[in-house]
Design a protein around this motif. Sequence first.
Motif, PDB file in Angstrom:
ATOM      1  N   PRO A  90      23.309   3.341  -1.090  1.00 29.54           N
ATOM      2  CA  PRO A  90      22.353   2.520  -1.832  1.00 29.54           C
ATOM      3  C   PRO A  90      22.809   2.271  -3.262  1.00 29.54           C
ATOM      4  CG  PRO A  90      21.526   4.755  -1.575  1.00 29.54           C
ATOM      5  CD  PRO A  90      22.777   4.669  -0.761  1.00 29.54           C
ATOM      6  N   SER A 109       7.544  -1.781  -1.685  1.00 30.03           N
ATOM      7  CA  SER A 109       7.695  -0.589  -0.857  1.00 30.03           C
ATOM      8  C   SER A 109       6.885   0.580  -1.403  1.00 30.03           C
ATOM      9  CB  SER A 109       9.173  -0.203  -0.768  1.00 30.03           C
ATOM     10  OG  SER A 109       9.350   0.979  -0.023  1.00 30.03           O
ATOM     11  N   SER A 110       6.954   0.784  -2.718  1.00 29.21           N
ATOM     12  CA  SER A 110       6.237   1.922  -3.306  1.00 29.21           C
ATOM     13  C   SER A 110       4.731   1.716  -3.307  1.00 29.21           C
ATOM     14  CB  SER A 110       6.729   2.170  -4.735  1.00 29.21           C
ATOM     15  OG  SER A 110       6.444   1.043  -5.560  1.00 29.21           O
ATOM     16  N   GLN A 161      17.256   1.728  -6.990  1.00 29.69           N
ATOM     17  CA  GLN A 161      16.603   3.013  -6.762  1.00 29.69           C
ATOM     18  C   GLN A 161      15.509   3.260  -7.805  1.00 29.69           C
ATOM     19  OE1 GLN A 161      17.531   5.017  -3.915  1.00 29.69           O
ATOM     20  NE2 GLN A 161      18.266   2.922  -3.628  1.00 29.69           N
ATOM     21  N   PRO A 162      14.434   3.955  -7.392  1.00 33.89           N
ATOM     22  CA  PRO A 162      13.352   4.275  -8.341  1.00 33.89           C
ATOM     23  C   PRO A 162      13.918   4.984  -9.573  1.00 33.89           C
ATOM     24  CG  PRO A 162      12.749   4.872  -6.105  1.00 33.89           C
ATOM     25  CD  PRO A 162      14.207   4.525  -6.076  1.00 33.89           C
ATOM     26  N   ALA A 178      11.444  -3.123  -4.073  1.00 34.24           N
ATOM     27  CA  ALA A 178      11.111  -1.706  -4.208  1.00 34.24           C
ATOM     28  C   ALA A 178       9.676  -1.521  -4.695  1.00 34.24           C
ATOM     29  CB  ALA A 178      12.083  -1.033  -5.178  1.00 34.24           C
ATOM     30  N   GLY A 221      15.763  -3.687  -0.918  1.00 29.26           N
ATOM     31  CA  GLY A 221      15.002  -2.855  -1.857  1.00 29.26           C
ATOM     32  C   GLY A 221      13.778  -2.246  -1.209  1.00 29.26           C
ATOM     33  N   GLY A 263      14.615   0.803   0.644  1.00 29.78           N
ATOM     34  CA  GLY A 263      15.154   1.889  -0.166  1.00 29.78           C
ATOM     35  C   GLY A 263      16.655   1.892  -0.298  1.00 29.78           C
ATOM     36  N   LEU A 264      17.311   0.772   0.048  1.00 33.23           N
ATOM     37  CA  LEU A 264      18.765   0.702  -0.020  1.00 33.23           C
ATOM     38  C   LEU A 264      19.265  -0.111  -1.206  1.00 33.23           C
ATOM     39  CD1 LEU A 264      19.504   0.102   3.775  1.00 33.23           C
ATOM     40  CD2 LEU A 264      19.690   2.236   2.493  1.00 33.23           C
TER      41      LEU A 264
END
Length: 301
Positions: free
Chosen positions: A161, A258-259, A247-248, A255, A240, A243-244
């Motif tokens: 990632p 996703s979160s 990154q957070p 992302a 994203g 999770g690839l």
Amino acid sequence: MTVSLDSPQILAGQQHRLRVRRLLQRMAAFVGKMARNPLTAVGGGIITLLVVVAVFAPWIAPYHPLIQDLEHALNAPSAAHWFGTDEFGRDIFSRLVWGSRITLWIVLLVSVTVGPLGLLLGVTAGYFGGKVDAVLMRITDIFISFPSLVLALAFVAALGPGLEHVVIAITLTAWPPIARLARAETLSLRQADFISVVRLQGASPVRILCRHIVPLCLPSVIIRITMNMAGIILTAAGLGFLGLGAQPPEPEWGAMISSGRTYMMECWWVVTVPGLAILINSLAFNFLGDGLRDILDPRSE
């Protein structure tokens, strides 16, 4: 000491001013043609706004995108937080503004990489033909046979990632359509009369490709790259989300979705706002690509 009106310095200055004037006139005519199409004007305006937001993100964002404020976690949109806050109390509007930099960075890097790569392979295969064409096109067919997102997932899984690996993965999946387009254009040009004349005058294949064929293929390639930008945004957001990608706690739009998907039923703004940003900007690039096709492709007239 007097200077003649026909001196080389004055003539050079006049020629330079004339070239600048002609360039400005062409740019004004180009913008005017785009403005005549409402959808193209809307797409160009949205992309211009995206660029402005990305450039001036430190001054536009009212809060730091990474600083947490758990006391104000999952606050609804209000005057203090226009698009609400996420599960860590971070301002979603500020994260959206800073995330535009990541999105534009990915789009620009992929575009400037995949364009020359696809163009080079396509014109080479189309001009030389034979075994060169067969080998390059079979490689292209292998890449095209897989869905782009699945192939990008495979590459990112192998590389690991990260934004740099996302750019590499999307580039490796986005060049085949451009190569096939450039090959098709080259096949229609290599037997043209003016190419035969240049060849008879002793021009090398490299000169013919660089000076005559590539410039004629550029409009089609630019149109295709512009329309591919929407797919690049969606692929980057998909990576994203899985999770690839970034990154957070980086504020990448995929992302962010996703979160926030855990809280989407009670706090709709956590996923709706970044989702709308992805949708609107993808549509904007599609509108702009359609407008460029109408302007740059003479066959559409």
